[in-house]
Motif scaffolding. Structure first.
Motif, PDB file in Angstrom:
ATOM      1  N   CYS A 380     -40.406 -11.929  10.399  1.00  0.00           N
ATOM      2  CA  CYS A 380     -39.358 -10.898  10.360  1.00  0.00           C
ATOM      3  C   CYS A 380     -39.463  -9.951   9.166  1.00  0.00           C
ATOM      4  O   CYS A 380     -39.324  -8.737   9.324  1.00  0.00           O
ATOM      5  CB  CYS A 380     -37.979 -11.557  10.387  1.00  0.00           C
ATOM      6  N   THR A 384     -39.989  -5.797   9.353  1.00  0.00           N
ATOM      7  CA  THR A 384     -39.064  -4.858   8.722  1.00  0.00           C
ATOM      8  C   THR A 384     -39.797  -3.907   7.789  1.00  0.00           C
ATOM      9  O   THR A 384     -39.494  -2.708   7.739  1.00  0.00           O
ATOM     10  CB  THR A 384     -37.982  -5.627   7.941  1.00  0.00           C
ATOM     11  N   ARG A 494     -35.833 -17.296  20.115  1.00  0.00           N
ATOM     12  CA  ARG A 494     -34.486 -17.139  19.577  1.00  0.00           C
ATOM     13  C   ARG A 494     -33.415 -17.374  20.642  1.00  0.00           C
ATOM     14  O   ARG A 494     -33.509 -16.842  21.753  1.00  0.00           O
ATOM     15  CB  ARG A 494     -34.291 -15.729  19.011  1.00  0.00           C
ATOM     16  N   ALA A 527     -28.498 -17.425  10.899  1.00  0.00           N
ATOM     17  CA  ALA A 527     -28.493 -15.990  11.200  1.00  0.00           C
ATOM     18  C   ALA A 527     -27.136 -15.536  11.727  1.00  0.00           C
ATOM     19  O   ALA A 527     -26.401 -16.315  12.338  1.00  0.00           O
ATOM     20  CB  ALA A 527     -29.580 -15.676  12.209  1.00  0.00           C
ATOM     21  N   MET A 547     -33.099 -10.596  16.740  1.00  0.00           N
ATOM     22  CA  MET A 547     -33.256 -11.401  15.516  1.00  0.00           C
ATOM     23  C   MET A 547     -34.710 -11.497  15.079  1.00  0.00           C
ATOM     24  O   MET A 547     -35.188 -12.554  14.681  1.00  0.00           O
ATOM     25  CB  MET A 547     -32.689 -12.812  15.700  1.00  0.00           C
ATOM     26  N   THR A 550     -35.333  -8.286   9.463  1.00  0.00           N
ATOM     27  CA  THR A 550     -34.355  -8.640   8.444  1.00  0.00           C
ATOM     28  C   THR A 550     -33.655  -7.389   7.916  1.00  0.00           C
ATOM     29  O   THR A 550     -34.204  -6.283   7.971  1.00  0.00           O
ATOM     30  CB  THR A 550     -35.010  -9.377   7.262  1.00  0.00           C
ATOM     31  N   SER A 567     -30.965 -11.099   1.965  1.00  0.00           N
ATOM     32  CA  SER A 567     -31.419 -10.639   3.276  1.00  0.00           C
ATOM     33  C   SER A 567     -30.743 -11.444   4.380  1.00  0.00           C
ATOM     34  O   SER A 567     -30.164 -12.502   4.139  1.00  0.00           O
ATOM     35  CB  SER A 567     -32.937 -10.755   3.400  1.00  0.00           C
ATOM     36  N   SER A 568     -30.860 -10.939   5.597  1.00  0.00           N
ATOM     37  CA  SER A 568     -30.252 -11.622   6.731  1.00  0.00           C
ATOM     38  C   SER A 568     -30.982 -11.209   8.005  1.00  0.00           C
ATOM     39  O   SER A 568     -31.316 -10.034   8.185  1.00  0.00           O
ATOM     40  CB  SER A 568     -28.768 -11.248   6.836  1.00  0.00           C
ATOM     41  N   ARG A 569     -31.237 -12.178   8.880  1.00  0.00           N
ATOM     42  CA  ARG A 569     -31.945 -11.922  10.140  1.00  0.00           C
ATOM     43  C   ARG A 569     -30.897 -11.674  11.217  1.00  0.00           C
ATOM     44  O   ARG A 569     -30.451 -12.586  11.903  1.00  0.00           O
ATOM     45  CB  ARG A 569     -32.826 -13.121  10.465  1.00  0.00           C
TER      46      ARG A 569
END
Length: 648
Positions: A380, A384, A494, A527, A547, A550, A567-569
């Protein structure tokens, strides 16, 4: 058009039924067997695919076959299903090429080598884990497996450079040459025997299948398509192509070996790639060290091996990574993971940049972006980074970029390239349906006798008679953790709302509780799912619905889904997100303020995503999960505080 059965034999094996370009069934073997990432095709998988699509064997016109690179095809029920390499009168060019070159094809039998010797420990580990059904048939003394099989065949592809040079020189004939080359090198004719019926088909190249799977799901009409995985820069390890409005054309095989590099570097500390990626967020890469490696190798940085990197790393920092003297969350290990991540990003971006310049040049500066697939596209942060350089809307990563997209891609390639019955414009018209992750099977429903048996312990409410998402919203706001096991399951790695464990992550205790329920390591990140209208309130970054990228968090109101590096997915939720759209809108109506929803796949440790409501019900009963939503019921535990709040 054609009714095609597609079968993927490798890890994440599955079956797809494509009828007139429409997906009528899509089933992963692990969802039947409950063995995570299981490989191989058996009678149960084929019959489930056919029954889900109401298809009789006599209706199948062609069969597309794919596999993990270099692994042979082992027939678990030879009398029911097997195939032979032979001309089949579907395409005369392929038949003639095969007849003339059949003695020149490269034959590989990785599974036999892996399971009867330990010459390649990595291959032995993964093959034994992914093919447990084959273990009883191993004959280590005679170095064979006592089941019928066919080897993996591939061409030498020695003339690929001619196509690459055509594109770099912008030859007018490059697109035609590329298509002709693909027909000869990416399709091998076979005759399949399915319950005694002879059906023509093709073995379709691994990365060509990835290419088609990802290309037809993307709205980008003119783009670079790049697919790569743990096979690295080997003969079958990656593929670059050009997508145009007239077709999809192979462009080049590259020296990029990032997927293999990443996988082996992770294995040095006993992790898989997914966990290793999560661990990297706890560390910091060293810019001076990365710059040193970059300057040392220059244009050859893509050839960096994991062994050479480890030697450079341990010498530079005067540490020993693989002797297990450090705790997994120690500064030494997390920084190692962060540096590996940085090298992967550097080489991936470099490869994409070089290829993209060629594509832009060949499309007269009208390229719309980049399409990614294969195992490398599961990284991920690197996705990005590429999107930041190219534009968030100009990079597409398909939801089944892992090998769960291969069968579909092979069937589409067969229909488009060989049968010439599904044009690019027709594929474009189906793009919305193809790109949906919710293509898997319905869950096995609850048994009536089990409902009666547990009626004193659990409350079963039929969701047709209640506003189920409003009820779920009330429970979530009151700190409940629940399971959604509703509608068709997701295809790909996912869970995106149809096979998910969910909660409101407004503190770390919630994420700790969910990780505890799943028996996962507490450090592993979880997430968020976020309504599109609130996305910019919470995050900076790409609005990815799968997902697979990020973002950077703007605040920490919901720390349970924000990594330690900020950060976050994120799963950006719109109407196409089905259940999450309903749930998040119900929460929005209830509390009228921006909120995030914690989302993780509904599975138990070491097991695949659950696709049986009876198994999910047992999960509810034996864990701290508070509710379960199935296709028919909202199920809660009786005599608990959240149930009182719901009833009120």
């Amino acid at each position: 058009m054609t009714k095609i059965l597609a079968l993927h034999f490798g890890h994440n094996s599955h079956a797809v039924l494509l009828n007139n370009g429409h997906i009528e069934s899509y089933i992963q073997r692990e969802r039947i067997s409950c063995i995570k990432d299981q490989g191989g095709v058996d009678r149960i998988l084929i019959e489930k695919c056919l029954s889900d699509s109401n298809t009789d064997i006599n209706e199948i016109e062609q069969i597309a076959i794919t596999n993990t690179q270099y692994r042979e095809f082992i027939f678990e029920d030879f009398n029911y299903f097997n195939f032979e390499y032979s001309s089949n009168n579907v395409d005369s060019d392929i038949d003639n090429y095969f007849i003339k070159n059949k003695d020149k094809y490269i034959k590989r039998n990785e599974i036999v080598g892996a399971l009867t010797t330990n010459e390649n420990p990595k291959a032995t580990y993964f093959n034994s884990k992914q093919y447990p059904q084959i273990i009883p048939y191993i004959d280590e003394i005679n170095k064979k497996i006592n089941l019928p099989s066919q080897p993996y065949l591939c061409t030498s592809r020695s003339d690929f450079k001619e196509i690459t040079n055509c594109f770099f020189k912008k030859s007018k004939s490059s697109f035609n040459q590329s298509r002709e080359w693909a027909i000869k090198n990416f399709f091998i004719p076979i005759n399949v025997y399915l319950q005694g019926k002879k059906i023509p088909g093709f073995l379709v190249d691994h990365h060509y299948s990835h290419t088609y799977s990802s290309s037809v799901k993307s709205k980008l009409n003119k783009a670079l398509v790049f697919t790569s995985d743990g096979s690295g820069d080997s003969l079958l390890g990656n593929l670059a192509s050009i997508k145009t409005e007239s077709g999809i054309f192979p462009l080049a095989h590259t020296t990029f070996r990032g997927g293999q590099f990443y996988e082996i570097c992770a294995s040095y500390i006993g992790l898989d790639c997914g966990k290793f990626m999560g661990l990297a967020s706890y560390g910091k890469s060293n810019p001076e060290f990365i710059n040193l490696i970059s300057l040392k190798l220059g244009e050859n940085i893509n050839t960096l091996t994991e062994a050479a990197f480890l030697a450079y790393y341990q010498s530079y920092f005067s540490i020993n990574i693989i002797d297990r003297q450090y705790d997994l969350l120690s500064k030494e290990i997390v920084n190692y993971a962060a540096n590996v991540q940085s090298i992967f990003e550097l080489t991936f971006l470099k490869t994409i940049s070089i290829l993209n310049r060629t594509v832009v040049n060949n499309l007269d500066n009208e390229s719309e972006g980049i399409i990614l697939s294969g195992g490398s596209a599961l990284n991920c942060p690197s996705n990005t980074l590429i999107a930041e350089k190219t534009g968030y809307k100009n990079v597409f990563v398909e939801p089944s970029c892992n090998d769960e997209g291969l069968g579909f891609g092979a069937a589409i390639a067969l229909e488009n390239v060989i049968n010439n019955k599904l044009s690019i414009n027709q594929l474009k018209a189906n793009q919305t349906n193809y790109s949906s992750p919710y293509l898997g099977p319905k869950a096995i429903p609850l048994k009536n006798e089990l409902i009666k048996q547990l009626s004193d312990e659990l409350l079963f409410k039929e969701i047709e008679s209640i506003s189920w998402s409003d009820n779920v919203a009330k429970m979530l706001v009151n700190k409940s953790v629940g399971i959604i096991l509703k509608d068709n399951s997701e295809i790909g790695p996912r869970a995106l709302g149809n096979r998910s464990i969910i909660a409101i992550p407004d503190n770390y205790e919630v994420s700790n509780k969910v990780n505890s329920i799943k028996n996962r390591e507490k450090w592993r990140p979880l997430a968020p799912a976020c309504l599109e209208k609130y996305f910019n309130y919470f995050f900076n970054g790409p609005k990815n619905p799968y997902m697979l990228m990020t973002c950077k968090a703007k605040n920490i109101y919901f720390p349970g889904v924000i990594h330690v590096d900020g950060s976050s997915r994120v799963q950006c939720v719109d109407r196409s997100s089905n259940n999450f759209y309903l749930i998040l809108n119900s929460i929005d109506k209830l509390i009228n303020k921006p909120i995030l929803l914690l989302n993780t796949s509904c599975n138990r440790k070491g097991e695949p995503i659950i696709n049986d409501a009876n198994t999910a019900l047992e999960y509810l009963r034996t864990s701290e999960i508070d509710f379960l939503v199935t296709d028919k019921y909202l199920i809660t535990k009786k005599n608990n505080s959240y149930q009182s709040n719901l009833d009120s």
